[in-house]
Design a protein around this motif. Structure first.
Motif, PDB file in Angstrom:
ATOM      1  N   ALA A 140     -52.206  18.160 -62.818  1.00  0.00           N
ATOM      2  CA  ALA A 140     -52.304  16.892 -62.186  1.00  0.00           C
ATOM      3  C   ALA A 140     -50.995  16.267 -62.040  1.00  0.00           C
ATOM      4  N   TYR A 141     -50.198  16.260 -63.254  1.00  0.00           N
ATOM      5  CA  TYR A 141     -48.826  15.515 -63.057  1.00  0.00           C
ATOM      6  C   TYR A 141     -48.017  16.530 -62.251  1.00  0.00           C
ATOM      7  N   GLU A 142     -48.030  17.671 -62.253  1.00  0.00           N
ATOM      8  CA  GLU A 142     -47.200  18.510 -61.395  1.00  0.00           C
ATOM      9  C   GLU A 142     -47.511  18.056 -59.835  1.00  0.00           C
ATOM     10  N   ARG A 143     -48.769  18.063 -59.527  1.00  0.00           N
ATOM     11  CA  ARG A 143     -49.210  17.474 -58.087  1.00  0.00           C
ATOM     12  C   ARG A 143     -48.892  16.264 -57.820  1.00  0.00           C
ATOM     13  N   GLU A 144     -48.582  15.091 -58.883  1.00  0.00           N
ATOM     14  CA  GLU A 144     -47.845  13.992 -58.848  1.00  0.00           C
ATOM     15  C   GLU A 144     -46.584  14.003 -58.615  1.00  0.00           C
ATOM     16  N   HIS A 145     -46.000  15.156 -58.734  1.00  0.00           N
ATOM     17  CA  HIS A 145     -44.452  15.218 -58.816  1.00  0.00           C
ATOM     18  C   HIS A 145     -43.738  14.562 -59.880  1.00  0.00           C
ATOM     19  N   ASN A 146     -44.532  14.768 -61.038  1.00  0.00           N
ATOM     20  CA  ASN A 146     -43.884  14.259 -62.327  1.00  0.00           C
ATOM     21  C   ASN A 146     -43.778  15.521 -63.335  1.00  0.00           C
ATOM     22  N   LEU A 147     -42.635  16.254 -63.075  1.00  0.00           N
ATOM     23  CA  LEU A 147     -42.431  17.402 -63.771  1.00  0.00           C
ATOM     24  C   LEU A 147     -42.323  17.394 -65.214  1.00  0.00           C
ATOM     25  N   ALA A 148     -41.662  16.238 -65.668  1.00  0.00           N
ATOM     26  CA  ALA A 148     -41.222  16.068 -67.156  1.00  0.00           C
ATOM     27  C   ALA A 148     -42.559  15.946 -67.772  1.00  0.00           C
ATOM     28  N   GLU A 149     -43.512  15.212 -67.277  1.00  0.00           N
ATOM     29  CA  GLU A 149     -44.952  15.064 -68.009  1.00  0.00           C
ATOM     30  C   GLU A 149     -45.619  16.205 -67.861  1.00  0.00           C
ATOM     31  N   ALA A 150     -45.496  16.880 -66.797  1.00  0.00           N
ATOM     32  CA  ALA A 150     -46.250  18.266 -66.797  1.00  0.00           C
ATOM     33  C   ALA A 150     -45.721  19.166 -67.708  1.00  0.00           C
ATOM     34  N   ARG A 151     -44.703  19.321 -67.816  1.00  0.00           N
ATOM     35  CA  ARG A 151     -43.797  20.250 -68.949  1.00  0.00           C
ATOM     36  C   ARG A 151     -44.193  19.797 -70.247  1.00  0.00           C
ATOM     37  N   ALA A 152     -44.408  18.547 -70.643  1.00  0.00           N
ATOM     38  CA  ALA A 152     -44.772  18.287 -71.834  1.00  0.00           C
ATOM     39  C   ALA A 152     -46.060  18.486 -72.294  1.00  0.00           C
ATOM     40  N   ALA A 153     -47.136  18.308 -71.153  1.00  0.00           N
ATOM     41  CA  ALA A 153     -48.222  18.631 -71.457  1.00  0.00           C
ATOM     42  C   ALA A 153     -48.588  20.357 -71.442  1.00  0.00           C
ATOM     43  N   TYR A 154     -47.743  21.164 -70.861  1.00  0.00           N
ATOM     44  CA  TYR A 154     -47.795  22.597 -70.825  1.00  0.00           C
ATOM     45  C   TYR A 154     -47.276  22.966 -72.171  1.00  0.00           C
ATOM     46  N   THR A 155     -46.150  22.207 -72.942  1.00  0.00           N
ATOM     47  CA  THR A 155     -45.441  22.465 -74.155  1.00  0.00           C
ATOM     48  C   THR A 155     -46.565  22.209 -75.273  1.00  0.00           C
ATOM     49  N   ARG A 156     -47.470  21.176 -75.387  1.00  0.00           N
ATOM     50  CA  ARG A 156     -48.548  20.797 -76.044  1.00  0.00           C
ATOM     51  C   ARG A 156     -49.398  22.098 -76.368  1.00  0.00           C
ATOM     52  N   VAL A 157     -49.761  22.819 -75.111  1.00  0.00           N
ATOM     53  CA  VAL A 157     -50.493  23.879 -75.094  1.00  0.00           C
ATOM     54  C   VAL A 157     -49.937  25.015 -75.830  1.00  0.00           C
ATOM     55  N   ILE A 158     -48.591  25.370 -75.518  1.00  0.00           N
ATOM     56  CA  ILE A 158     -47.707  26.620 -75.656  1.00  0.00           C
ATOM     57  C   ILE A 158     -47.679  26.525 -77.515  1.00  0.00           C
ATOM     58  N   GLU A 159     -47.535  25.179 -77.872  1.00  0.00           N
ATOM     59  CA  GLU A 159     -47.141  24.943 -79.344  1.00  0.00           C
ATOM     60  C   GLU A 159     -48.261  25.126 -80.021  1.00  0.00           C
ATOM     61  N   SER A 160     -49.536  24.788 -79.438  1.00  0.00           N
ATOM     62  CA  SER A 160     -50.865  24.685 -80.233  1.00  0.00           C
ATOM     63  C   SER A 160     -50.938  26.021 -81.353  1.00  0.00           C
ATOM     64  N   THR A 161     -51.238  25.617 -82.399  1.00  0.00           N
ATOM     65  CA  THR A 161     -51.596  26.761 -83.458  1.00  0.00           C
ATOM     66  C   THR A 161     -52.952  27.076 -83.407  1.00  0.00           C
ATOM     67  N   THR A 162     -53.910  26.286 -82.730  1.00  0.00           N
ATOM     68  CA  THR A 162     -55.497  26.717 -82.936  1.00  0.00           C
ATOM     69  C   THR A 162     -55.755  28.040 -82.561  1.00  0.00           C
ATOM     70  N   VAL A 163     -56.593  28.691 -82.934  1.00  0.00           N
ATOM     71  CA  VAL A 163     -57.372  29.940 -82.447  1.00  0.00           C
ATOM     72  C   VAL A 163     -58.404  29.659 -81.657  1.00  0.00           C
ATOM     73  N   SER A 164     -58.488  30.058 -80.468  1.00  0.00           N
ATOM     74  CA  SER A 164     -59.869  29.705 -79.690  1.00  0.00           C
ATOM     75  C   SER A 164     -59.665  30.634 -78.527  1.00  0.00           C
ATOM     76  N   ILE A 165     -60.854  30.882 -77.808  1.00  0.00           N
ATOM     77  CA  ILE A 165     -61.126  31.331 -76.547  1.00  0.00           C
ATOM     78  C   ILE A 165     -60.221  30.701 -75.417  1.00  0.00           C
ATOM     79  N   GLU A 166     -60.440  29.354 -75.521  1.00  0.00           N
ATOM     80  CA  GLU A 166     -60.040  28.563 -74.569  1.00  0.00           C
ATOM     81  C   GLU A 166     -58.248  28.438 -74.642  1.00  0.00           C
TER      82      GLU A 166
END
Length: 85
Positions: A38-64
Protein backbone atom coordinates in the motif's frame (compact mmCIF):
# COMPACT_ATOMS: atom_id res chain seq x y z
CA UNK A 1 -11.57 -12.91 8.87
CA UNK A 2 -9.25 -10.34 7.32
CA UNK A 3 -8.40 -7.11 9.14
CA UNK A 4 -10.21 -4.05 7.77
CA UNK A 5 -6.96 -2.56 6.48
CA UNK A 6 -6.13 -5.68 4.49
CA UNK A 7 -9.62 -5.70 2.98
CA UNK A 8 -9.22 -2.04 2.02
CA UNK A 9 -5.90 -2.89 0.34
CA UNK A 10 -7.36 -5.73 -1.73
CA UNK A 11 -10.25 -3.48 -2.77
CA UNK A 12 -7.77 -0.89 -4.06
CA UNK A 13 -8.15 1.68 -1.28
CA UNK A 14 -4.46 2.06 -0.47
CA UNK A 15 -4.92 5.28 1.51
CA UNK A 16 -7.61 3.63 3.62
CA UNK A 17 -5.44 0.55 4.07
CA UNK A 18 -2.55 2.64 5.34
CA UNK A 19 -4.81 4.57 7.72
CA UNK A 20 -6.40 1.39 9.09
CA UNK A 21 -3.18 -0.62 9.33
CA UNK A 22 -1.15 2.19 10.90
CA UNK A 23 -3.22 1.87 14.07
CA UNK A 24 -2.27 -1.78 14.53
CA UNK A 25 0.72 -2.47 16.76
CA UNK A 26 1.02 -6.14 15.87
CA UNK A 27 -0.25 -7.48 12.58
CA UNK A 28 0.24 -10.72 10.76
CA UNK A 29 3.22 -10.82 8.43
CA UNK A 30 0.84 -11.09 5.46
CA UNK A 31 -0.90 -7.91 6.60
CA UNK A 32 2.44 -6.14 7.02
CA UNK A 33 3.31 -7.17 3.45
CA UNK A 34 0.03 -5.60 2.29
CA UNK A 35 0.95 -2.51 4.31
CA UNK A 36 4.26 -2.30 2.43
CA UNK A 37 2.52 -2.68 -0.92
CA UNK A 38 0.00 0.00 0.00
CA UNK A 39 2.84 2.38 0.83
CA UNK A 40 4.51 1.52 -2.48
CA UNK A 41 1.33 2.28 -4.39
CA UNK A 42 1.20 5.63 -2.60
CA UNK A 43 4.83 6.22 -3.71
CA UNK A 44 6.18 6.18 -0.14
CA UNK A 45 9.12 3.83 -0.69
CA UNK A 46 10.81 4.50 2.66
CA UNK A 47 7.76 3.32 4.59
CA UNK A 48 7.26 0.41 2.18
CA UNK A 49 10.81 -0.81 2.74
CA UNK A 50 10.38 -0.43 6.52
CA UNK A 51 7.31 -2.68 6.37
CA UNK A 52 9.13 -5.25 4.24
CA UNK A 53 12.07 -5.16 6.65
CA UNK A 54 9.72 -5.96 9.56
CA UNK A 55 8.64 -9.09 7.70
CA UNK A 56 12.18 -10.09 6.71
CA UNK A 57 13.53 -9.65 10.24
CA UNK A 58 10.70 -11.54 11.90
CA UNK A 59 11.81 -14.56 13.90
CA UNK A 60 8.36 -16.10 14.18
CA UNK A 61 7.95 -19.52 12.59
CA UNK A 62 4.65 -19.75 10.74
CA UNK A 63 3.04 -20.62 7.45
CA UNK A 64 2.10 -17.00 6.85
CA UNK A 65 5.72 -15.90 7.31
CA UNK A 66 6.85 -18.62 4.91
CA UNK A 67 4.49 -17.03 2.38
CA UNK A 68 5.21 -13.37 3.17
CA UNK A 69 9.01 -13.39 3.60
CA UNK A 70 9.95 -14.18 -0.05
CA UNK A 71 7.57 -11.46 -1.25
CA UNK A 72 9.02 -8.96 1.23
CA UNK A 73 12.58 -9.90 0.24
CA UNK A 74 11.80 -9.42 -3.45
CA UNK A 75 10.07 -6.09 -2.86
CA UNK A 76 12.80 -4.81 -0.54
CA UNK A 77 15.43 -5.49 -3.24
CA UNK A 78 13.34 -3.98 -6.01
CA UNK A 79 14.01 -0.58 -7.53
CA UNK A 80 10.51 -0.43 -9.02
CA UNK A 81 8.65 2.72 -8.11
CA UNK A 82 5.31 0.95 -7.58
CA UNK A 83 4.39 -2.63 -6.65
CA UNK A 84 2.97 -4.65 -9.51
CA UNK A 85 0.82 -6.96 -7.40
Amino acid sequence: MLPEGEVAFWLGDTGGAIRLLADKRSCSRVTICCFGRAYEREHNLAEARAAYTRVIESTTVSIELAWARPIAQEEARSDRPVAGF
